[in-house]
Motif scaffolding. Structure first.
Motif: not given
Length: 376
Positions: A192, A195, A215-219
């Motif tokens: 990651r 990214t 990523k956890r905060n990926a939209v």
């Protein structure tokens, strides 16, 4: 018993002298050498890598102790100051070119990867090398700390370092990744830390498939689930779209049975099984092992000079030493690990014997008149 030159002399024959001299002439700077040469520099630093020498004095004393055997190598005794000056002033690009030629030879012998597709697979990562800022001012990392960052792209065929660069520690790895010229249709796996949605878009346009972790905060905008029977461990396999990025991507949720950890993978490879996506990312562990191996077995953490040129010279020769071991491993086909081969070479580098016998010693013949056999 046939006469043999030293093991080290047989090893350096991997590097054709006429090719080496052509590179030495091309990448020479300053006045012409009198008694020293780039070949002497290379052989001494390669020996230092294979025998674990940590200082210039240690290298010179080790080579001086083998004066009677140096003629096999085509070198003469030299001083510590001469070696230090050459490391500082002569361009390191020569050893980069030498590395590329040896890499081509190793790739011709390397075993193929264990995946079914024919395209190349590359594993990307970077590793920090701590440096003292007062001695290495060019490697500024933080206000009072120095560091360099080693960027590697590992070819999964034989786990050979196909892409190599070293920058200041503060240089982000994505900047070097954007400059890579990956073959069209190849696969690339990274973590990651790489990214960058713009780079993802570039990879898609260049027909390069990638596998990474989401990523956890990926939209992400969820799409339809992919049809077909799920492989063991695959919890979800669906198409997604990333906000601000054109094209269709794929999200694979995978449960590792060994660690009981759930991973979310992101890829633009829509035509391979979900289990293969997980296996490709698991293959990335090989580059972690590569960094661990070279730091434990080669001299890439402590350096013989403080300039960037001296550091790069040592780094390229260390990677040449890695390729030498890989070449011998591929050529011998005996199943020895590279660490086993390195240990054998360390003990026998200046011995006069066939170096292939180090890895496959002949079996002793059992005579019929052996007393123990006569008792059976």
């Amino acid at each position: 018993m046939p006469h043999c030159s030293t093991v080290l002399s047989q090893i350096v024959r991997i590097f054709p002298r006429h090719e080496f001299q052509a590179l030495a002439k091309k990448y020479h700077a300053g006045q012409k050498f009198r008694s020293f040469s780039r070949w002497t520099q290379f052989v001494s630093l390669l020996t230092a890598q294979l025998t674990g020498r940590d200082s210039l004095r240690d290298i010179v004393e080790n080579m001086s102790a083998q004066t009677s055997k140096l003629y096999h190598l085509g070198i003469k005794p030299f001083s510590r100051s001469t070696l230090a000056r050459t490391n500082e002033t002569q361009p390191h690009q020569m050893y980069e070119a030498l590395f590329q030629r040896l890499l081509t030879r190793c790739q011709g012998l390397a075993p193929t990867k264990r995946f079914k597709f024919k395209e190349k697979l590359y594993l990307l990562d970077a590793s920090m090398i701590d440096l003292t800022l007062s001695l290495f001012p060019w490697a500024k990392y933080r206000k009072s700390k120095g560091a360099a960052k080693l960027h590697i792209g590992l070819d999964a065929d034989g786990y050979l370092p196909a892409f190599v660069d070293m920058t200041e520690g503060k240089e982000h790895e994505i900047n070097r990744a954007r400059e890579l010229e990956l073959p069209k249709g190849s696969y690339v796996v990274f973590d990651r830390g790489y990214t960058d949605y713009t780079w993802y878009q570039d990879l898609c346009e260049e027909d390069i498939r990638f596998v990474t972790r989401l990523k956890r905060n990926a939209v992400a905008i969820s799409g339809p689930k992919r049809r077909g029977r799920r492989s063991p461990g695959v919890l979800r396999d669906q198409q997604i779209q990333l906000k601000g990025v054109a094209g269709t991507f794929r999200k694979v949720v995978y449960l590792d049975a060994e660690t009981n950890i759930t991973y979310e993978f992101l890829t633009n490879a829509l035509d391979i099984p979900a289990a293969t996506v997980a296996e490709l990312y698991k293959e990335r562990w090989q580059i972690e092992l590569f960094f661990k191996w070279i730091k434990q077995n080669l001299r890439v953490k402590s350096f013989l000079g403080t300039s960037r040129n001296a550091v790069m010279t040592q780094l390229w020769i260390a990677l040449c030493a890695y390729l030498v071991l890989a070449f011998l491993k591929f050529q011998s086909k005996l199943g020895h690990s590279m660490q086993q081969m390195l240990r054998l070479l360390q003990l026998n580098l200046f011995e006069r014997r066939d170096f292939m016998e180090l890895f496959a010693p002949p079996r002793p013949k059992r005579l019929l008149c052996d007393k123990q056999l006569s008792l059976i």
